[in-house]
Each structure stands twice: as C-alpha cells, then as structure tokens.
Design an enzyme around this catalytic site. Sequence first.
Site, PDB file in Angstrom:
ATOM      1  N   LYS A  26      -2.699   0.773  -9.220  1.00 57.59           N
ATOM      2  CA  LYS A  26      -2.815  -0.236 -10.293  1.00 57.59           C
ATOM      3  C   LYS A  26      -3.133   0.452 -11.616  1.00 57.59           C
ATOM      4  CE  LYS A  26      -1.287  -2.847  -8.853  1.00 57.59           C
ATOM      5  NZ  LYS A  26      -0.799  -3.015  -7.531  1.00 57.59           N
ATOM      6  N   CYS A  55      17.028  -5.471 -12.545  1.00 59.37           N
ATOM      7  CA  CYS A  55      18.065  -6.090 -13.366  1.00 59.37           C
ATOM      8  C   CYS A  55      18.130  -7.578 -12.992  1.00 59.37           C
ATOM      9  CB  CYS A  55      19.450  -5.497 -13.195  1.00 59.37           C
ATOM     10  SG  CYS A  55      19.564  -3.788 -13.697  1.00 59.37           S
ATOM     11  N   ARG A  82      12.378  -8.370 -14.014  1.00 60.99           N
ATOM     12  CA  ARG A  82      13.258  -7.557 -13.173  1.00 60.99           C
ATOM     13  C   ARG A  82      13.809  -6.344 -13.904  1.00 60.99           C
ATOM     14  NH1 ARG A  82      15.069 -10.314  -8.434  1.00 60.99           N
ATOM     15  NH2 ARG A  82      16.530  -8.611  -8.231  1.00 60.99           N
ATOM     16  N   GLU A 131      -0.066   2.547 -12.957  1.00 64.65           N
ATOM     17  CA  GLU A 131       1.164   1.874 -13.365  1.00 64.65           C
ATOM     18  C   GLU A 131       0.997   1.031 -14.611  1.00 64.65           C
ATOM     19  OE1 GLU A 131       2.874  -0.849 -10.508  1.00 64.65           O
ATOM     20  OE2 GLU A 131       0.897  -1.467  -9.828  1.00 64.65           O
ATOM     21  N   TRP A 150      17.436  -2.820 -16.123  1.00 64.25           N
ATOM     22  CA  TRP A 150      16.551  -1.696 -15.811  1.00 64.25           C
ATOM     23  C   TRP A 150      17.506  -0.523 -15.577  1.00 64.25           C
ATOM     24  CZ3 TRP A 150      15.798   1.804 -11.820  1.00 64.25           C
ATOM     25  CH2 TRP A 150      14.585   2.511 -11.851  1.00 64.25           C
ATOM     26  N   ASN A 176      24.262  -5.809 -11.091  1.00 62.78           N
ATOM     27  CA  ASN A 176      22.977  -5.292 -10.646  1.00 62.78           C
ATOM     28  C   ASN A 176      23.279  -4.449  -9.413  1.00 62.78           C
ATOM     29  OD1 ASN A 176      20.356  -4.926  -9.808  1.00 62.78           O
ATOM     30  ND2 ASN A 176      19.997  -7.064  -9.231  1.00 62.78           N
ATOM     31  N   HIS A 203     -12.615  18.821  -0.123  1.00 60.44           N
ATOM     32  CA  HIS A 203     -11.528  19.690   0.334  1.00 60.44           C
ATOM     33  C   HIS A 203     -10.559  20.006  -0.799  1.00 60.44           C
ATOM     34  CE1 HIS A 203     -12.943  19.446   4.412  1.00 60.44           C
ATOM     35  NE2 HIS A 203     -13.012  18.134   4.298  1.00 60.44           N
TER      36      HIS A 203
HETATM   37  C1  F6R Z   1       2.956  -2.006  -7.439  1.00 59.57           C
HETATM   38  C2  F6R Z   1       4.133  -2.724  -7.019  1.00 59.57           C
HETATM   39  C3  F6R Z   1       5.134  -2.020  -6.191  1.00 59.57           C
HETATM   40  C4  F6R Z   1       5.611  -2.930  -5.047  1.00 59.57           C
HETATM   41  C5  F6R Z   1       6.753  -2.261  -4.277  1.00 59.57           C
HETATM   42  C6  F6R Z   1       7.194  -3.095  -3.092  1.00 59.57           C
HETATM   43  O1  F6R Z   1       2.095  -2.806  -8.177  1.00 59.57           O
HETATM   44  O2  F6R Z   1       4.337  -3.862  -7.352  1.00 59.57           O
HETATM   45  O3  F6R Z   1       4.624  -0.842  -5.679  1.00 59.57           O
HETATM   46  O4  F6R Z   1       4.539  -3.203  -4.224  1.00 59.57           O
HETATM   47  O5  F6R Z   1       7.832  -2.050  -5.133  1.00 59.57           O
HETATM   48  O6  F6R Z   1       7.644  -4.344  -3.497  1.00 59.57           O
HETATM   49  P1  F6R Z   1       7.890  -5.511  -2.462  1.00 59.57           P
HETATM   50  O7  F6R Z   1       6.549  -5.906  -1.931  1.00 59.57           O
HETATM   51  O8  F6R Z   1       8.531  -6.605  -3.253  1.00 59.57           O
HETATM   52  O9  F6R Z   1       8.764  -4.965  -1.392  1.00 59.57           O
END
Ligand code: F6R
Length: 617
Positions: free
Chosen positions: A494, A2, A27, A497, A75, A101, A513
Amino acid sequence: MCGIIGYVGKEDAAPILLEGLRRLEYRGYDSSGIAVMNGSKSIQLRKKSGRLQNLRNLVADQPTKGACGISHTRWATHGEPTDNNAHPHLDQSGNLAIVHNGVIENYQSLRDALEKEGHEFKSQTDSEVLAHLIGKIYDASDETDLHKRLISSLREALKQVSGTYGIAAMHTDSPKFLVGARLGSPLIVGVGHGENFLASDVGAVISHTSNAVYLNDRDIVCLTEDEFRVETVEGGISDYEVSEVEYTAEQADIGDYPHYMLKEIYEQPESIQNVFRGRLLDEEASAILGGLNMTPKQLRDVDRIVLCGCGTASHAAMAGEYIIESLARIPTEVEIASEFRYRNPPLDKNTLVFVISQSGETLDTLSAMREGQRKGHRVLGIVNAVGSTIARESDGGSYLYSGPEIGVAATKSFTSQVTMLALLGLLLGRMRHLSVDYGKNMLEEIRALPAKVERILEQSDRIKEIALKYIDAEGMLFLGRQFNYPTAMEAALKMKEISYIFASGHASAELKHGVIALVTEKLPSVFIMPNDSVYEKNVSSLEEVKARKGPCIAVTTEGNTEMERIADDVIYIPPVTECLSPILSVIPMQLLSYHFAVARGCDVDKPRNLAKSVTVE
Ligand code: F6R
C-alpha cells in the site's frame, strides 16, 4: 486495464462516452479518446494524452455530433502515452475506427506486411495494426450487406492475430452499427431501451441500464440501437444470458469522500459483514459456503490446498495459508498466479485450488485457473466482481459481495478475502478436529469484526498525525510475524504503490538476517504486533531497531501500555482472536499509507504507472 465504452442510440454520444470513461478511468488514465459517427458519414476523432479532463476540454472546444461512437481510456502497453498513441485508431481509409484493450502479440510482423503494401501508421501501438487489418479486409470484400461485411472483416482479421483483445469498432458505411469481440480482455453488452452499449466493465453503463451480457472469450457481437447479436468468432452460436448488475450507480459514486480509497476503507465494516452474512451456521458452529459445489465427503477428502492470486490478493492468500493451516490443519500453499501458470507444480486429485481475485479478470490469475483446470483439477474462485470471467469459468466458489472497488489500491477486497478464507478454514476445521466450543467462539469473533473495524476507523485523525510526523521519510519498513507477516507485506505494498516511497514488508525475525542494515534515524519501522503468541518476540525485534536509533511505530492491542514506553508512536486495534488479527491490523496500515500519500500530494486513486484490473501479462 484500459477502459472501453461504445454507444449506439438516439442521444448525443459524446456526453455518454465521456461519462462512461469517467467511471472507467481507474482502468487506465494516461490518455483517452472518442470517435463519434456523424450523420454525414464521417468519423469525428478526438484524442488527448493525460487525464480525462484534457479530453473533456478538447471535446468542449471541438464538439462532436452523432448518436453512435466508441471511446477508450488507456494504460499504455506499446508506445508512450501521446495524443497519437491514444485510441481510437483509424484504418488506412479513415472510415473505420477501433478501440482495443489487450495486446496483439504478432503486431510487428503484421505491421511490416501492411507497410509493404503502402499502409501508413500514425502511432506506435499494436492496436492500430488491427484497425488497418480489419479495414484492408473490409475494402477487399465484395459482400453487399454492409453489416455482414464489417462482421466478417472483423472475424477474418481476428483469425490472423495472436494475443488478447476486447474490441469495439465501427465503419462509416454503417453509421449506427457497432461490432465488438473479446479474447482474454473483458467486454460486456449493456442492454438498454432504444440504445445499446459495449463496455469493458458494467460500471461504465450502470447509470443507463442495469442489464448486461457478459461476453465469453471468442464471442463476436454486433449492435444497433434496437438489438444485438452474439456469435462466436468461428461463426457458431454463443450461449449468453442477460444478467442484472448487482450494484447501483450511487454505490459506485464517490459521495462526499475526497477519494475512492478512503470511501472503500470506510466501507469495510459493511463489506466484511457482507462476506459472512448468511454464511454462519450457529447450530453447527461452522460456516456454509454453498457455492463451492462440493459434498461434505469431497471436502473431507481434501488433503492439500493451493491459494493463487496476484498483489494484494496474494497477500490475502498468505494470511489464508496461516488461517487454514491453524484451523483445519490442511497443508496450504500460496502460489503467485504469474508463477503458477508457467511452472508445473505437482497437484494430486485431493488438492483443492482456489484463485483469489477482486476483479475476476486479472489475466495471470485467470490463466493460472485455466492451467489448473487443464490438468483436471477443480479450481474454485474467491471473487468480488459478479459475472467476471473467473467467476464464470471457475468450478464454483464464493462471491465477496464487497460492492465495486474503484480505488486502484485494493483495501476492502483484502479484508473481505481474508474473512472469506477464515470462513473456509472454519468450515474445513469443523469437519475435522475443531471442537464445537472453538467453532462457537470463532462465530462470535467473526460477528464482532465490523464493530471492531469501526473503532479503528475512529482513530483516523491520530493515524494522520503519525503520517505527518514521518512525512519526510524516504522509506519505511513493515514488520510482522505469524498471522501478521502477510499484513506487513500488504502494508508495504500500500505504501509503495500510492506514495512512491521505498517500503518493504518482512517477517520481524528476518530483520537480523539482513534488513536491519537499512535501519537509520531516517527509516521508520512499523511493527504490527498485537498481544498474541509472538508478541514478546516482536518486542525483541523492535528493541533491536530502537538500539540502532530507528524510529518505531507499533500497532498493538488496546490496553497495551508497554509500547507507550518503548515505541515512538502507537496505534491500537481491539483485541481479537489471533487468526483474525490481519483483518483488523491492516486497516491502520491502509489509513497510514492513505494519509501519508495525500500529505505528499500523490493522487491516491490513480497512482502513477498503475491501473486496476491487470488484464495483460
Ligand atoms: C494492490 C492491488 C493489486 C491487485 C492485483 C490483483 O493494491 O490492487 O495488487 O490486488 O492486481 O487484482 P485482482 O484482485 O483484481 O485479481
């Protein structure tokens, strides 16, 4: 998670708020809204579900007028992303508006009580309860100073809620006055000339000012166009300082790139360099990390390391575990922050805990840090966002200086985090058993990384062809071993997501396994297998997949012709010392998932259901 921006000044508020929301959209992007105070003392509310463009269209149709307002990009936590659930929310009287937020955990009991008193709610959100509560306290107050009345109503309301909040609020009685507060959700003051801002992220205000105050938990702030005041929720004095934002509006802009994710992938030669610039010590064949605030003796006494993070940061931590153990021979463990914070792992006085976070605001990581500190441990941060909560509350640490990462899928932060962990491994290793020659070689290898990354980026078109070849794949397996097991995990994340296909990352030898049961002609497997100590083992695993007709893509070292014969497709990375290989091998994986997702029509910068910087549990 947010985004909030509030403005009080002399300009028309709506364009400033909409521009701030554009910068904050990463965000949260399921709905958005603005509330603008007009001169005749009423609140003009515009809210719309869907992307920010829907709100822009609404404001173009129904313009607002006024130089004070608050806004929000959402969000969803409580309630679907509908127009009504979008923020801002009004109180019962319609004279008070808030954006929020965070999560109000006791919202249901508060709402039940307010409903019994006749309050009518328009949304299913927890946040609207807060608006009604502040409004109710405000209406019952006999304080004649209207600014004081709003601040004390906010203060009283916050005493009754449990949960987390970053809030901005305004009331028609005080048309050019904003109040805000934070607990667990970031909030900053943008300090301007004849105008001031409240925002969840400095990124929202950098085109107006480069001066910001990073508020602390339990701070309450009030702003007019000329001044601001910060106190604690309890009424005490709050320590704050005005800091200079370390990046410019241009650096945060997308430039000529179609997506932030691609821009950030291409920034990696520079972002990796930023990690090691000024931190390599030729004379000592070592690294220097001054921010750790530890003496050589304290560093030498460390006998265990815990690396803690979420998502991509936890994969960087996994790579760090392999690197630190191989360079420094210090037992190192990775803890997913959301697990660490609720279990009670034994840590002794010589255990060093690192929390790793791009944003420095991830709630689980922040809570893990506080849990470690509560037990008397030194917790250090490896953080990108300067001034973030983890950066401020940790007992020391090192910044990544990667610049803003706006694409929701983390890319450059991963390579920077792994580079930083390699510096840490080198530093600790050279204090223990690593030879001068080994140290010198490591310095050379680290310095050579940016140019090698450039060489990989030049293969983007070839990687795109491979992505298109497998465009109908319903899933993908990513396999790697030793230093590249974490790369396989990160590559799968990657792919999942941003393209919404099933993908999973495994240690290659684990295939037999269980995972190999998934292999068919329709499930491509990507083997991350540079020419290293486990290359032959990876070849065997790849052969096992080929024998079952599974298509195989190999990521291997330049000059390896064997893979041309065995694998269906080959991507090359330059030769590199084994422990640094994840920094290179992840880059083709970022490009593969990027091209794959774009070709499938996915919005790579704003993947569904996700948002950057997860500040809720
Ligand atoms: C994946 C991604 C998330 C962040 C996770 C931690 O591409 O961006 O998995 O890595 O939310 O975020 P930070 O590094 O900001 O604590």
